[in-house]
Design an enzyme around this catalytic site. Structure first.
Site, short mmCIF file in Angstrom:
data_model
loop_
_atom_site.label_atom_id
_atom_site.label_comp_id
_atom_site.label_asym_id
_atom_site.label_seq_id
_atom_site.Cartn_x
_atom_site.Cartn_y
_atom_site.Cartn_z
N ASN A 109 8.35 -6.52 -18.93
CA ASN A 109 8.66 -6.90 -17.54
C ASN A 109 8.42 -8.39 -17.34
O ASN A 109 9.26 -9.11 -16.81
CB ASN A 109 7.77 -6.14 -16.55
CG ASN A 109 7.86 -4.64 -16.72
OD1 ASN A 109 8.84 -4.14 -17.25
ND2 ASN A 109 6.84 -3.94 -16.29
N ASP A 110 7.25 -8.84 -17.77
CA ASP A 110 6.96 -10.26 -17.64
C ASP A 110 7.72 -11.09 -18.67
O ASP A 110 8.18 -12.18 -18.36
CB ASP A 110 5.45 -10.52 -17.77
CG ASP A 110 4.75 -10.26 -16.45
OD1 ASP A 110 5.25 -10.75 -15.43
OD2 ASP A 110 3.72 -9.57 -16.44
N ARG B 198 -3.35 0.30 -15.95
CA ARG B 198 -3.41 -0.93 -15.16
C ARG B 198 -4.69 -0.92 -14.34
O ARG B 198 -4.71 -0.36 -13.25
CB ARG B 198 -2.19 -1.03 -14.24
CG ARG B 198 -0.87 -1.27 -14.96
CD ARG B 198 0.26 -1.41 -13.95
NE ARG B 198 1.45 -2.01 -14.51
CZ ARG B 198 2.52 -1.33 -14.92
NH1 ARG B 198 2.52 -0.02 -14.83
NH2 ARG B 198 3.57 -1.96 -15.40
N CYS C 70 5.08 -1.69 -23.43
CA CYS C 70 4.69 -0.95 -22.23
C CYS C 70 5.42 -1.42 -20.98
O CYS C 70 5.01 -1.10 -19.87
CB CYS C 70 3.18 -1.02 -22.03
SG CYS C 70 2.55 -2.69 -21.96
N GLU D 128 3.73 -11.19 -23.57
CA GLU D 128 4.56 -11.18 -22.36
C GLU D 128 4.89 -12.59 -21.88
O GLU D 128 5.48 -12.77 -20.82
CB GLU D 128 3.92 -10.34 -21.25
CG GLU D 128 2.47 -10.61 -20.97
CD GLU D 128 1.87 -9.66 -19.91
OE1 GLU D 128 2.61 -8.90 -19.28
OE2 GLU D 128 0.64 -9.72 -19.74
N ARG E 113 10.49 -11.58 -11.04
CA ARG E 113 10.77 -10.14 -11.11
C ARG E 113 10.77 -9.45 -9.75
O ARG E 113 11.21 -8.32 -9.63
CB ARG E 113 9.79 -9.46 -12.08
CG ARG E 113 8.35 -9.58 -11.66
CD ARG E 113 7.40 -9.21 -12.79
NE ARG E 113 6.93 -7.83 -12.68
CZ ARG E 113 5.96 -7.32 -13.43
NH1 ARG E 113 5.39 -8.06 -14.38
NH2 ARG E 113 5.58 -6.09 -13.29
N ARG F 197 -6.13 -2.11 -19.92
CA ARG F 197 -5.87 -3.54 -19.85
C ARG F 197 -6.93 -4.18 -18.96
O ARG F 197 -7.25 -3.65 -17.89
CB ARG F 197 -4.49 -3.76 -19.25
CG ARG F 197 -4.16 -5.23 -19.08
CD ARG F 197 -2.72 -5.42 -18.73
NE ARG F 197 -2.45 -5.00 -17.36
CZ ARG F 197 -1.23 -5.01 -16.82
NH1 ARG F 197 -0.19 -5.36 -17.57
NH2 ARG F 197 -1.05 -4.65 -15.58
N HIS G 281 0.83 -1.22 0.00
CA HIS G 281 0.00 0.00 0.00
C HIS G 281 0.85 1.25 0.00
O HIS G 281 0.61 2.20 -0.72
CB HIS G 281 -0.84 0.05 1.29
CG HIS G 281 -1.97 -0.91 1.26
ND1 HIS G 281 -2.61 -1.32 2.40
CD2 HIS G 281 -2.57 -1.52 0.24
CE1 HIS G 281 -3.56 -2.16 2.07
NE2 HIS G 281 -3.56 -2.30 0.77
C1 PEP Z 1 4.81 -6.01 -18.27
O1 PEP Z 1 4.70 -7.16 -17.88
O2 PEP Z 1 5.81 -5.57 -18.88
C2 PEP Z 1 3.72 -5.04 -18.06
C3 PEP Z 1 3.74 -3.87 -18.63
O3 PEP Z 1 2.73 -5.38 -17.20
P1 PEP Z 1 2.88 -5.45 -15.61
O4 PEP Z 1 4.19 -4.82 -15.25
O5 PEP Z 1 1.71 -4.75 -15.06
O6 PEP Z 1 2.87 -6.93 -15.37
MG MG Z 2 2.79 -7.98 -17.26
#
Ligand code: PEP
Ligand code: MG
Length: 770
Positions: free
Chosen positions: A630-631, A473, A678, A607, A641, A509, A366
């Site tokens: 990221n994923d 998000r 993204c 992803e 991660r 999303r 939080h």
């Molecule tokens: C990602 O996975 O790169 C992404 C943008 O989504 P999140 O970071 O919300 O998983």
């Molecule tokens: Mg993601």
């Protein structure tokens, strides 16, 4: 088994030691008696002098402690440290590396067993046992025991060492070089300020349990405490009201609900009626709740234990002494706590709050959500840091790198002050770029979009000249509630985002929960959450959630026509087909209800590695693709991660990741569909240059990175970037690729745009090793 017990008790005892010398004293004395050996000593490597210092001993002369030291590769101690494995010798003096110190009285001992103490790859020191001439030599079992002791205690030793390091002292008690403590980045930025430790106002664990005859006064006391805490939280919420959107303020409603009569207070009252005094009853109930939540595997739910403990403390402090005193805060307060909570954050006036540091929690807590919304540099998860030592000290919070420094040298302070000033200037200088397009010097156009969650992001994005939202998000408004938001509530959140950017596109999303993003009111417990029920998998299993969300999005888009819908975590074509089917259904229903809406563009997130190999098939079915790097990085490299232990393996410049990114862009364009990205890589200036060269049509990033990325991309040609990409694709190491990109950007004059934390850390390292 006996050994296991010895070990367990030893770890417990050492954990409760007050400082490093006490901890080491316990270790040597307990190990000596458990192994029935004559000598047990600990040598620690002093990072400043790079020498092993005898820190504690049982069996050698005590006077030698702190005095005897060996060079990094000197003697048998140096050998154990540099080989990073145990050395077990029957006749140590005959070893060519044997080095003898008369101050220790060591000459009497012949057999030697030394094991290294290693924490996160760093050799902290060496643990040694020795035996007299003609005594037995150490057997395999003893060697294994000592290795186990050392591995278990390395973390505790690192923690106690940190206590000294915070005061700027080396192991020998002299002034040390600046030591950095690493955690997890919570909110970007650098803060220099004074540490204010927020500790539990009252210690629940210390409350004794006591039976009382006279129940009524206890009930009255408790009732007053509940009202007082309710009021207190209401005031904090009010104080923050001007800075937070309603959905962020909802966190405080969750608190207030926990204080409702049928929640926590009800249970306490029952126990008071059973004869327990108010404080004891409160303690029992809170501990029971906390144990319950702490045992949950789910990160987000575990955070609930923090909230409950915080409430418990507040109630207790009222029970114990009535009103809390008003605290005054220094001008640049760096709020430090074992467990920062949203309520603690609200206690410091915003203009005095410079930074935040929390031992527990992660970027998902939080507090981190609020800190980002408020723009306060934050470091979370600083596990090796003894919090109490930070009170009143000067602290530097590096929210880019997730690091802090305590008692900094003048040199380091100046260094970070320069970064703060540079950042301010850079940001001001970039404002002029706001309305300029992101176009390379040879006329190649790339759209720069923002990632959003909270409304505060939107305000900042607009002022930074974003051309739309590349990723909203939607789980964020879901996470800060204590039930699923209704269709109407969702519609209001979504409308705000759509309106703020119309006529530019807003890509929403669909709910991406699971993994590390959980909802308190919809717990998911799994062994491997990142490989489990996540994103589209959850919402397709719960069409009632998916349909309501899509309906809210479509209704919110009426008259604006700038909505795009994006599907997360897709690993199969069928998931796209099922989702499209549901979206069409809602679209027709909403139109039939009389709403004047257009069919939104629908896209898929790439992803998961499987999606990389099916880009064409996916692209054929939708309007656009967006890469979640990221994923994708986490899944391609099999690196969680969020796990600090493997953080150094998480690298978006890994050749495998870059190859995948190239392939995705090529395949999407081959079937004529636009592709954006993204993930965090898009907001990294070096990453953005490579992605632009790969042909990505749009880059979506956090608002703070956007002006820098725009400035870099506008200053170079696509041809230059393409050459850089070609060069790095020939390299096989992520680190070499990263350095190559950084170096190219620096020599092209963009050094100041590299993340200040990154470059500062690198430059400081250069300085230290020089
Ligand atoms: C990602 O996975 O790169 C992404 C943008 O989504 P999140 O970071 O919300 O998983
Ligand atoms: Mg993601």
């Amino acid at each position: 088994m006996a050994m296991l017990n010895v070990l367990r008790n030893l770890v417990q005892e050492v954990n409760s030691a007050h400082d490093l010398p006490e901890a080491l004293g316990i270790i040597v004395s307990r190990v000596q008696s458990a192994m029935e050996t004559e000598v047990c000593s600990v040598y620690l490597l002093d990072p400043d002098s790079n020498r092993y210092i005898l820190m504690a001993t049982e069996g050698l002369y005590r006077e030698a402690v702190g005095k005897v030291s060996l060079g990094y590769s000197e003697g048998l101690i140096g050998l154990v440290g540099s080989r990073e494995e145990p050395i077990n010798l029957e006749d140590a003096p005959s070893h060519p590396r044997y080095r003898y110190f008369p101050e220790t009285g060591e000459e009497r001992f012949r057999s030697f067993l030394g094991v290294p103490i290693i924490h996160h790859r760093r050799v902290l020191g060496v643990l040694v046992v020795q035996e007299r001439e003609n005594a037995r030599c150490f057997d395999e079992g003893e060697e294994a025991f000592l290795v186990t002791v050392s591995a278990q205690l390395a973390g505790v030793i690192a923690h106690s060492e940190a206590t000294g390091a915070i005061s700027g002292l080396s192991l020998t008690g002299e002034r040390a070089k600046d030591v950095c403590f690493s955690g997890v980045a919570g909110a970007q930025g650098v803060a220099i300020g004074e540490g204010v430790v927020v500790y539990p106002a009252a210690d629940l664990d210390a409350v004794p349990e006591k039976q009382v005859e006279d129940i009524e006064p206890e009930l009255a006391l408790f009732g007053d405490a509940v009202s007082a805490v309710r009021e207190e939280i209401g005031q904090v919420a009010e104080r923050l009201a001007s800075q937070l959107r309603p959905e962020e303020q909802a966190l405080f409603d969750v608190y207030l609900r926990m204080l409702g009569d049928d929640a926590l207070p009800g249970e306490v009252v029952t126990r008071i009626r059973d004869g327990q005094w108010a404080q004891g009853a409160l303690k029992q109930v809170v501990q029971q709740y906390v144990r319950h939540f702490e045992m949950m595997d789910d990160l987000y739910l575990r955070e609930r234990a923090v909230d409950i403990r915080d409430l418990g403390r507040r109630l207790l402090s009222h029970l114990q002494e009535g009103d809390q005193q008003d605290r005054t805060y220094p001008q640049n307060t760096v709020l430090v706590s074992e467990e920062l909570t949203p309520a603690m954050l609200g206690e410091v006036p915003r203009e005095q709050l410079a930074g935040l540091v929390s031992v527990r929690g992660s970027g998902n807590s939080h507090v981190a959500i609020l800190a980002r919304a408020m723009g306060v540099p934050t470091v979370m998860g600083l596990v090796d840091i003894p919090v109490n030592q930070l009170e009143g000290r000067e602290v530097i919070v590096d929210g880019f790198e997730g690091q802090i420094y305590a008692s900094p040298s003048q040199e380091l302070r100046t260094f970070y002050q320069d970064i703060c000033n540079e950042e301010d200037e850079l940001v001001k200088g970039l404002e002029a770029l706001r309305d300029k397009p992101c176009e390379t010097t040879d006329g190649h156009r790339v759209s720069l979009l923002v990632n959003t969650g909270l409304m505060t992001d939107v305000v900042r994005s607009l002022s930074h000249g974003a051309e739309g939202i590349g990723l909203y998000r939607t789980e964020v408004p879901f996470m800060i509630k204590d039930r699923f938001p209704s269709e109407q509530e969702q519609r209001e959140y979504y409308r705000e985002q759509l309106e703020a950017f119309a006529p530019n596109p807003v890509t929403m999303r669909t709910l991406d929960i699971g993994g590390d993003k959980a909802l308190t009111y919809f717990p998911i417990q799994e062994e491997n959450p990142f490989l489990g029920w996540r994103g589209i998998r959850v919402t397709l299993d719960h069409p009632e959630i998916f349909l309501v969300q899509v309906r809210a999005m479509l209704k919110a888009s009426e008259g604006l026509n700038n909505l795009q819908i994006m599907l997360p975590m897709v690993s199969n074509i069928s998931e796209v087909e099922e989702s499209l089917h549901l979206i069409y259904r809602v679209y027709h229903e909403v139109r039939e209800e009389g709403y004047d809406i257009h069919m939104p563009k629908v896209g898929v997130m790439v992803e998961i590695p499987a999606a990389v190999y099916q880009v064409r098939e996916l692209a054929d079915r939708v309007d656009f693709l967006s890469v979640g790097s990221n994923d994708l990085t986490q899944y391609l490299l099999a690196v969680d991660r969020n796990n600090p232990r493997v953080a150094q393996l998480y690298h978006s410049y890994h050749p495998a990741v870059l190859q995948a990114l190239v392939r995705i862009a090529q395949d999407a364009h081959a079937v004529g569909k636009p592709v954006s990205i993204c993930g965090e890589l898009a907001g990294d200036p070096g990453g953005a240059v490579l992605l632009m060269a790969m042909g990505y049509d749009a880059l979506s990033m956090n608002a703070a990175s956007l002006p820098k990325v725009k400035s870099v991309l506008r200053s170079l040609s696509r041809e230059w970037a393409a050459q850089l990409l070609e060069d790095v694709l020939l390299l096989d190491s992520p680190h070499v690729i990263k350095s190559c990109v950084d170096l190219s950007l620096r020599s092209a004059g963009f050094g100041r745009y590299l993340r200040p934390g990154k470059s500062s850390a690198a430059m400081r390292q250069e300085k230290t090793s020089a």
